[in-house]
Design a protein around this motif. Structure first.
Motif, short mmCIF file in Angstrom:
data_model
loop_
_atom_site.label_atom_id
_atom_site.label_comp_id
_atom_site.label_asym_id
_atom_site.label_seq_id
_atom_site.Cartn_x
_atom_site.Cartn_y
_atom_site.Cartn_z
N GLY A 165 42.66 -21.33 -8.72
CA GLY A 165 42.66 -22.47 -7.82
C GLY A 165 44.06 -23.03 -7.63
N ARG A 166 44.13 -24.23 -7.02
CA ARG A 166 45.41 -24.88 -6.83
C ARG A 166 45.19 -26.39 -6.84
NH1 ARG A 166 43.66 -23.66 -1.70
NH2 ARG A 166 44.06 -25.20 -0.02
N ILE A 167 46.26 -27.16 -7.11
CA ILE A 167 46.16 -28.61 -7.14
C ILE A 167 47.32 -29.20 -6.34
CG2 ILE A 167 47.41 -28.75 -9.34
CD1 ILE A 167 45.71 -31.24 -9.98
N GLU A 168 47.04 -30.27 -5.60
CA GLU A 168 48.06 -30.91 -4.77
C GLU A 168 48.06 -32.41 -5.04
OE1 GLU A 168 46.96 -30.02 -0.83
OE2 GLU A 168 47.52 -27.87 -0.93
N ALA A 169 49.24 -33.04 -4.92
CA ALA A 169 49.37 -34.49 -5.10
C ALA A 169 49.94 -35.09 -3.82
CB ALA A 169 50.29 -34.79 -6.28
N PHE A 170 49.44 -36.28 -3.48
CA PHE A 170 49.91 -36.97 -2.27
C PHE A 170 50.05 -38.46 -2.56
CE2 PHE A 170 48.92 -39.52 1.48
CZ PHE A 170 49.97 -39.12 2.31
N SER A 171 51.16 -39.02 -2.10
CA SER A 171 51.36 -40.47 -2.23
C SER A 171 52.29 -40.91 -1.11
CB SER A 171 51.94 -40.84 -3.59
OG SER A 171 52.23 -42.23 -3.65
N GLU A 172 51.98 -42.05 -0.51
CA GLU A 172 52.84 -42.57 0.55
C GLU A 172 54.07 -43.28 -0.02
OE1 GLU A 172 50.57 -44.99 3.16
OE2 GLU A 172 49.36 -43.32 3.93
N GLY A 173 54.13 -43.41 -1.35
CA GLY A 173 55.30 -44.03 -1.97
C GLY A 173 54.89 -45.01 -3.06
N ASN B 161 56.37 -30.60 -13.76
CA ASN B 161 57.29 -30.03 -14.75
C ASN B 161 56.98 -30.59 -16.13
OD1 ASN B 161 58.51 -28.80 -12.59
ND2 ASN B 161 60.14 -30.31 -12.42
N GLU B 162 57.05 -29.73 -17.12
CA GLU B 162 56.79 -30.18 -18.50
C GLU B 162 57.86 -31.19 -18.93
OE1 GLU B 162 58.57 -26.60 -21.06
OE2 GLU B 162 57.08 -25.99 -19.58
N LEU B 163 57.39 -32.21 -19.69
CA LEU B 163 58.24 -33.28 -20.25
C LEU B 163 58.75 -34.26 -19.19
CD1 LEU B 163 60.32 -31.23 -22.86
CD2 LEU B 163 58.20 -32.52 -23.24
N PHE B 164 58.33 -34.12 -17.91
CA PHE B 164 58.70 -35.10 -16.89
C PHE B 164 57.80 -36.32 -17.03
CE2 PHE B 164 58.28 -37.01 -12.66
CZ PHE B 164 59.62 -37.28 -12.40
N ILE B 165 58.40 -37.54 -17.17
CA ILE B 165 57.59 -38.75 -17.42
C ILE B 165 57.84 -39.81 -16.37
CG2 ILE B 165 57.32 -38.38 -19.89
CD1 ILE B 165 59.70 -40.18 -20.37
N GLY B 166 58.50 -39.51 -15.28
CA GLY B 166 58.60 -40.42 -14.14
C GLY B 166 59.59 -41.56 -14.37
N SER B 167 59.59 -42.51 -13.42
CA SER B 167 60.52 -43.64 -13.47
C SER B 167 60.04 -44.67 -14.49
CB SER B 167 60.64 -44.27 -12.08
OG SER B 167 59.38 -44.79 -11.69
N SER B 168 60.92 -45.61 -14.82
CA SER B 168 60.60 -46.62 -15.84
C SER B 168 59.47 -47.53 -15.38
CB SER B 168 61.86 -47.45 -16.15
OG SER B 168 62.33 -48.05 -14.95
N SER B 169 59.34 -47.77 -14.05
CA SER B 169 58.28 -48.65 -13.55
C SER B 169 56.92 -48.02 -13.76
CB SER B 169 58.51 -48.94 -12.07
OG SER B 169 58.42 -47.74 -11.32
N ARG B 170 56.85 -46.68 -13.82
CA ARG B 170 55.58 -45.98 -13.97
C ARG B 170 55.37 -45.54 -15.40
NH1 ARG B 170 51.95 -43.15 -10.82
NH2 ARG B 170 50.99 -41.33 -11.81
N MET B 171 56.40 -45.58 -16.20
CA MET B 171 56.38 -44.94 -17.51
C MET B 171 55.31 -45.56 -18.42
SD MET B 171 59.49 -44.47 -20.21
CE MET B 171 60.52 -43.84 -18.95
N ASP B 172 54.54 -44.70 -19.02
CA ASP B 172 53.56 -45.06 -20.04
C ASP B 172 54.25 -44.83 -21.38
OD1 ASP B 172 51.52 -45.30 -21.80
OD2 ASP B 172 50.24 -43.75 -20.93
N PRO B 173 54.29 -45.83 -22.25
CA PRO B 173 55.00 -45.62 -23.52
C PRO B 173 54.43 -44.48 -24.33
CG PRO B 173 53.71 -47.65 -23.57
CD PRO B 173 53.72 -47.19 -22.16
N GLU C 165 60.80 -38.82 -4.29
CA GLU C 165 61.70 -37.93 -5.03
C GLU C 165 61.05 -37.34 -6.27
OE1 GLU C 165 62.53 -42.20 -6.31
OE2 GLU C 165 62.20 -41.11 -4.42
N SER C 166 59.90 -37.87 -6.68
CA SER C 166 59.24 -37.37 -7.90
C SER C 166 58.02 -36.53 -7.61
CB SER C 166 58.83 -38.56 -8.79
OG SER C 166 59.94 -39.34 -9.15
N ILE C 167 57.56 -36.45 -6.35
CA ILE C 167 56.27 -35.81 -6.04
C ILE C 167 56.24 -34.35 -6.44
CG2 ILE C 167 56.83 -35.06 -3.69
CD1 ILE C 167 53.57 -36.80 -4.73
N ASP C 168 57.43 -33.65 -6.36
CA ASP C 168 57.46 -32.23 -6.73
C ASP C 168 57.81 -32.00 -8.18
OD1 ASP C 168 56.81 -31.38 -4.17
OD2 ASP C 168 58.90 -31.47 -3.51
#
Length: 905
Positions: A879-887, A848-860, A841-844
């Motif tokens: 150019g272009r950049i892509e992100a991939f994660s299986e979860g 976005n600016e100011l998006f900091i992800g879930s609390s488990s991933r959050m860097d203080p 749910e966060s891959i896209d």
């Protein structure tokens, strides 16, 4: 970056104006703007990059705008060039125009209006340039087509005095290829035959006065050997000056000498036809489709005893049948011919002349496939009819003789010797009934000779009163005087054998019966065709009713206009949309419905449709409803062209788009407000970053000095925490500034070629301390020698940030893998980790600016600007950049694609 944007190079030594112009033009989403402060630098940029238009200041150091323009024209030709300067002196304007500037725009006044005008001038100059190139391509293509079609063409420029005559014209006139190059300037009148000169000048004046759409005329042109060649010359003025005087006149020349020769031969044929028509013995009329006599030959005059002037204009039935009749006679072949479309004949008795004629009517069709004339030929068969009657009487007489004579008569097939017929006398002599004799073979039946020994067919003897024997059924043989005559009956070779006397059997003629059968067959065929036409007529009427139902039920107004814009037809929907019933507006002009300030626009649209001739013309126009309110109609129209390529009117559909236009206007306003909010956000972020960075910079500088004087461990720990927070705020301010700048304009340093393996090594070194602390192994598989054209400072930001994230989110003793390789047209950089991964749910959202992800991933200390900055810098490098994660907890891979600079690497 979109390939549909207009690429603009703006040159000005005023940096602030460069930034403002770039920001305004690119905000319209129609332009991509490169800027530079020097005309010299601009020439270097133009040598390696293509642009659709150039905007330049006039007064600049080293090289001013006019000098820059001259260099551009020498090297790049007619690329659109706009001089945008504060210098409004007349001599500058004149010099710019003489040097080939497209538009001259003076700085000053309201900035928004000024840049809007600049955007308009850029688009207009590009459109003009594209139109000129398209026109040149079309002209070249047309010349190639004309050369390929073996037609000559010419091009006259009245301003310059130049006259171009294509090689094909000179070839028509007998000149060799090498002689064409010697022909430069000449007076076209020297080519024209003196007898046609005055008419040619009159035709030109008629064309210039608007009497004709084209100049066209058959002319004899002088050939190299002193002779004359017939040609067809056709032309049109394609360019006028502001006073409506012709500037450019173009056209074609067609060799019609063979056509003229054929016309002369046709005249001879026509004369021959006239002589034959007058002299032929059968009465011949030339009629129109209404039975009116147009011409008649001498046989008609002789038959009727009337002069030609008394016959022309009469109906054919008044001359041949009843002078008082008002319609054609029953069985008239001309009426049958009108239905069949081919020659029809009939036997008709003319009571007034006491004669019988075979009347034949042959249609003559015009170019439209309609019957224009009828050739009416009457053949007098009165004597033939008497002969046929005599022949019938003779046949009956012979049949009676055949049945009643005392001499025996037998008819035998000469090849099979089958008995085909016998008369009563022969049957009596043979001693059997007729039906018992027919189909028997004469050998050993009535003839004593065996098969193969027939005196006539086998031994080639002649039975001329020969003494022969006739066999009877009871076995007797009767001596006879036999006379044999061979004949053919219905294609069958036969022998006519007579006993005792020499009787000649007539040949049966079945021509009239066969003719009757053919007429009967034709009648059946005509009936079938009539039935087919009836079915077709019913189908057409059904389709017409369906079409009218569609027209009357469609919500749009359907209309027809005459060439001057007058309504000739309006569908009933005009009442629903305009408030007028069709009968109220038919006969009035379309412009009467249009608001006065837009009437000139609709008149131009009608003229445009007349010039264009083909294609759909579409535009929106404000109109006035019968109740006085304004409505907007979308008009779609196309010209109606007759067979002679003349415009006879327009047909179109009008739709009420008033509500649609209101919605579009609201959407445009909402779009403008959204863009304004985005701009205000960028300004706010920029100001916020400045306000944060200003007080934090001296605090960071004094931080180490402050720590030196503190010995208390607790106090020292608090100060270190404080300094880390200050450093975080300072880095946040730097990221905000960078992101705001990247959003606002292109601020990257100049591009150079760098080895990607060096850039990756630099980014690894910058994160090596953090990796050693976490015992994370960094595997560098970057291939050396892969060169990329990048802005080095910003490329460092991209790869340091991505490798820092990979190390930071990896587990202790994890692994980070880095690859650099080529794929197709791209340089590919892949950075993978074994860390906490990215939820689906966060891959896209990570971009976005100011998006900091879930609390488990959050860097203080995460600021939510790192990946947006990386994405923006990559895109600014095309150019272009892509992100991939299986979860979650399955690692992540970030892949950067940059364009290759060396396609052969």
């Amino acid at each position: 970056m979109s390939r549909n944007l207009l690429r603009v190079l703006y040159v000005d030594d005023e940096t602030v104006l460069l930034d403002l112009a770039k920001m305004f033009l690119e905000r319209t989403l129609e332009f991509s703007v490169d800027v530079t402060e020097s005309a010299v630098d601009a020439l270097e940029i133009l040598s390696r990059k293509k642009f659709d238009a150039i905007v330049s200041d006039y007064q600049m150091p080293v090289m001013n705008g006019i000098e820059f323009l001259i260099h551009v024209r020498e090297k790049l030709g007619n690329i659109p060039f706009i001089l945008f300067t504060g210098k409004g002196r007349e001599e500058v304007v004149i010099k710019a125009i003489d040097s080939g500037v497209d538009f001259y725009l003076q700085k000053g006044g309201d900035a928004k209006s000024q840049f809007a005008e600049l955007a308009h001038k850029i688009k207009k100059s590009v459109e003009q340039n594209i139109a000129i190139k398209t026109l040149e391509e079309n002209e070249n293509r047309m010349r190639l087509i004309l050369d390929g079609a073996k037609e000559g063409h010419w091009d006259v420029n009245f301003q310059s005095g130049e006259i171009y005559i294509s090689p094909r014209v000179w070839e028509m006139l007998g000149y060799l290829h090498e002689e064409m190059h010697k022909i430069r300037k000449f007076d076209w009148k020297t080519l024209v035959h003196p007898d046609e000169m005055q008419m040619a000048e009159e035709k030109l004046q008629e064309y210039y006065s608007g009497k004709h759409d084209f100049f066209s005329m058959e002319l004899r042109l002088s050939t190299k050997n002193g002779g004359w060649k017939w040609t067809f010359v056709r032309g049109k003025v394609v360019e006028y000056d502001n006073d409506d005087n012709p500037i450019r006149f173009v056209g074609t020349v067609t060799d019609i000498s063979e056509q003229k020769k054929a016309e002369a031969e046709l005249q001879l044929v026509k004369k021959d036809w006239e002589v034959i028509f007058r002299a032929i013995g059968n009465p011949i009329f030339i009629l129109d489709p209404e039975h009116t006599i147009i011409d008649a030959n001498d046989a008609v005059l002789s038959l009727t005893g009337k002069p030609l002037n008394e016959i022309i204009g009469l109906k054919c039935w008044n001359l041949f049948h009843d002078p008082k009749a008002s319609s054609f006679a029953p069985g008239c072949p001309m009426e049958t011919m009108k239905k069949s479309g081919r020659t029809e004949s009939a036997v008709m008795k003319v009571e007034a002349m006491d004669r019988i004629f075979i009347v034949s009517c042959t249609p003559v069709f015009n170019d439209d496939g309609n019957i224009a004339r009828i050739i009416h030929i009457a053949t007098d068969i009165t004597e033939n009819q008497k002969l046929e009657q005599d022949l019938k009487e003779n046949r009956d007489y012979l049949d009676q003789i055949f049945s009643s004579v005392k001499e025996g008569i037998v008819i035998v097939d000469a090849n099979t010797h089958e008995i085909l017929d016998v008369n009563p006398a022969a049957a009596l002599m043979i001693g059997a009934k007729k039906e018992e004799i027919i189909h028997q073979v004469c050998h050993n039946f009535i003839c004593p000779n065996e098969k193969g020994k027939c005196p006539i067919t086998d031994l080639n003897q002649a039975d001329d009163d020969a003494e022969r024997e006739l066999c009877t059924v009871n076995g007797n043989r009767i001596p006879i005087i036999k006379y044999v005559v061979p004949f053919t009956h219905k294609g069958r070779e036969c022998l006519l054998e007579t006993f005792i006397d020499n009787s000649e059997r007539k040949k049966t003629l079945d021509e009239l019966i066969a003719a009757y059968e053919r007429i009967k067959e034709s009648e059946e065929e005509l009936r079938a065709q009539y039935q087919e036409l009836t079915v077709l007529k019913n189908s057409l009427e059904d389709n017409e009713r369906k079409l009218r139902a569609i027209i009357e039920t469609t919500p749009d107004v359907i209309w027809d206009l005459s060439p001057d814009g007058t309504f000739t037809y309006l569908s009933p929907q005009s009442y629903d949309i305009l408030g007028y019933r069709p009968e109220e507006k038919i006969g009035s002009k379309l412009v009467d419905l249009v608001k006065p300030e837009h009437r000139e626009e609709i008149i131009k649209a009608i003229k445009k449709g007349m010039l264009g001739r083909t294609g759909l013309l579409t535009f929106d126009i404000p109109c006035i409803h019968k109740d006085g309110r304004e409505i907007i109609l979308n008009i779609r129209s196309s010209p109606l062209i007759d067979d002679d390529n003349n415009i006879i009117g327009f047909r179109g559909v009008s739709q009420d788009v008033t509500e649609k236009e209101k919605i579009l206007s609201d959407l445009r306003e909402q779009k403008y407000q959204s863009e304004l909010l985005i701009e205000q956000k960028d300004i706010f972020l920029n100001q916020l970053a400045h306000d944060l960075r200003t007080p934090l910079t001296p605090i960071i500088g004094m931080g180490p000095l402050l720590l030196q004087g503190i010995t208390d461990p607790d106090a020292r720990e608090l100060v270190e925490i404080f300094l880390k927070s200050v450093e975080y705020l300072h880095k946040l301010a730097e990221d905000i500034l960078m992101y705001a700048d990247l959003n606002r304009t292109w601020i990257l340093d100049s591009f150079e070629n760098y080895d990607m393996s060096d850039l990756i090594s630099d980014a690894i070194d910058a994160n090596l301390y953090l990796a050693e602390q976490k015992e994370v192994f960094i595997e560098n598989a970057a291939l050396p020698g892969i060169m990329a054209r990048v802005s080095k400072p910003y490329a460092r930001v991209v790869f340091r940030n991505l490798i820092n994230n990979a190390v930071k989110y990896s587990p202790p003793k994890g692994k980070v893998s880095i690859k650099v390789y080529l794929s197709g047209q791209d340089i590919v950089v892949s950075i993978s980790d074994e860390g906490i991964g990215i939820p689906p749910e966060s891959i896209d959202k990570i971009w976005n600016e100011l998006f900091i992800g879930s609390s488990s991933r959050m860097d203080p200390f995460s600021k939510g600007f790192g990946l947006p900055i990386v994405k923006k810098i990559v895109e600014l490098h095309d150019g272009r950049i892509e992100a991939f994660s299986e979860g979650s907890m399955k690692g992540a891979t970030f892949t950067v694609y940059l364009p290759r600079t060396d396609k052969d690497t």
